[in-house]
Motif scaffolding. Structure first.
Motif, short mmCIF file in Angstrom:
data_model
loop_
_atom_site.label_atom_id
_atom_site.label_comp_id
_atom_site.label_asym_id
_atom_site.label_seq_id
_atom_site.Cartn_x
_atom_site.Cartn_y
_atom_site.Cartn_z
N TRP A 145 4.61 -28.29 23.96
CA TRP A 145 4.12 -27.95 22.62
C TRP A 145 4.94 -28.66 21.55
O TRP A 145 6.04 -29.16 21.83
CB TRP A 145 4.15 -26.43 22.38
N PHE A 147 6.07 -28.26 17.27
CA PHE A 147 6.11 -27.43 16.07
C PHE A 147 6.44 -28.32 14.88
O PHE A 147 7.51 -28.94 14.83
CB PHE A 147 7.15 -26.31 16.20
N LEU A 189 9.91 -18.34 17.93
CA LEU A 189 8.72 -18.97 18.50
C LEU A 189 8.54 -18.56 19.95
O LEU A 189 9.51 -18.34 20.68
CB LEU A 189 8.80 -20.50 18.44
N ASN A 190 7.30 -18.49 20.39
CA ASN A 190 7.00 -18.30 21.80
C ASN A 190 7.46 -19.56 22.53
O ASN A 190 7.00 -20.66 22.23
CB ASN A 190 5.49 -18.08 21.99
N THR A 193 4.49 -21.59 24.20
CA THR A 193 3.39 -22.14 23.42
C THR A 193 3.84 -22.78 22.10
O THR A 193 3.10 -23.58 21.53
CB THR A 193 2.36 -21.05 23.09
N ASN A 195 4.06 -21.12 19.38
CA ASN A 195 3.48 -20.32 18.31
C ASN A 195 4.53 -19.41 17.68
O ASN A 195 5.42 -18.89 18.37
CB ASN A 195 2.32 -19.47 18.83
#
Length: 350
Positions: A145, A147, A189-190, A193, A195
């Protein structure tokens, strides 16, 4: 108080201080025995009870002690949490890696030119590139992922906006990545993922932009005894539960401990060490940062303090205390002066 002179580099470990003098000799504690001859300016790291001496100029491994059989050709950026952070190449084409020490060999477990590696946790590699935090799987090298920091713009109530950036990664705790930013945000954050789970901010205005909770400071530390986050700011103590994302404790320690912490106008460079926070302190405004102390966050009391510099000496130009943390180990406290030279004293129990 004892002072060590002509020091160019030093580190602490389990109540011991290892230091290099201006002639390039490595010593331990009182300096009665030379351990190693190195460069005058070298970084000292400890890993698996082995001292690594790394050139401050170019990151080359100069030598190790007491095991002197370890060799490595690439450059070393840092050694922390049992990992060796390395790099290779030049400014235009640089690659970053992570390695482990296995017996007498440094073995690389990951190398990439896709990101500047910031941290490793479990099977995740975290790195930064072009204002994006990226997460890769160590085994598959898949980009799990990204960010983008443009999603957390900062404004000081003006028309202009600036992109925020990471100040410090606290780590992955209970499957969540925690870090705080340059502009006073604490994000969770996860880790699988990327998120956002929860957003904290020191800016009340951020509550209008999706931030759930305000905090008094961002100098958080992970307490290994419970995996929660602890912070001691200018006048507040805060504890965040990393499972519920709630602030479990928040109080003004100057008001709670009026006769102890309440005697301080300002505190600086707080550092969580076991059951205590160490700090540098100023009693009166303009009086100078002349004190060091130990704060017990469980009893909510100042349990020990020491005046390092008298008011007269401070006025006459003695600026012993630097704005860096006080280190506490085995009943000894270590404090650096502005010339980066450490002094230490033994804490007496009341």
């Amino acid at each position: 108080m004892n002072s060590l002179k002509s020091i160019t580099s030093f580190t602490f470990n389990k109540g011991n201080i290892y230091w290099i003098n201006d002639k390039g000799y490595l010593f331990k504690n009182n300096g009665k025995e030379v351990l190693f001859k190195t460069e005058s300016f070298a970084n000292i790291y400890l890993l698996n009870n082995i001292i690594f001496l790394v050139s401050e100029t170019n990151g080359e491994l100069i030598g190790t002690y007491p095991n002197n059989k370890i060799n490595y050709s690439k450059k070393i950026r840092a050694i922390k949490d049992n990992y060796i952070y390395v790099y290779d190449g030049n400014f235009l084409n640089k690659s970053y890696g992570v390695a482990l020490l296995k017996e007498d060999k440094i073995e690389e477990i990951y190398f990439t030119n896709k990101i500047q590696i910031l941290s490793i946790s479990e099977d995740f590699i975290l790195g930064i590139k072009n204002n994006e935090l990226k997460c890769f799987n160590i085994n598959s090298n898949l980009n799990l992922w990204n960010f983008c920091f443009s999603s957390i713009l900062y404004s000081d109530n003006k028309q202009e906006y600036e992109i925020d950036s990471i100040e410090k990664i606290l780590g992955i705790i209970n499957s969540a990545l925690w870090f705080y930013t340059k502009y006073g945000r604490l994000l969770c954050l996860n880790s699988k993922t990327g998120n956002i789970i929860h957003k904290f901010s020191t800016q009340e205005n951020d509550l209008n932009f999706g931030y759930e909770t305000t905090i008094k400071g961002t100098s958080f530390f992970v307490n290994n005894s419970d995996n929660n986050l602890y912070c001691m700011s200018a006048n507040h103590f805060q504890k965040i539960n990393t499972k519920t994302y709630k602030i479990e404790e928040s109080f003004n320690f100057r008001e709670v401990d009026f006769s102890g912490m309440g005697t301080y106008k300002n505190i600086y460079s707080s550092l969580l060490q076991g059951n205590y926070f160490t700090f540098l302190g100023e009693k009166l405004h303009g009086d100078g940062v002349r004190y060091i102390g130990l704060y017990d966050y469980s009893s909510r009391k100042l349990i020990w303090e020491y005046e390092l510099i008298s008011k007269e000496d401070f006025i006459n130009g003695n600026k012993l205390i630097s704005p860096e943390p006080v280190y506490f180990s085995n009943e000894k406290l270590f404090v650096k002066d502005f010339k980066k030279q450490p002094s230490y004293l033994k804490k007496r129990r009341n």
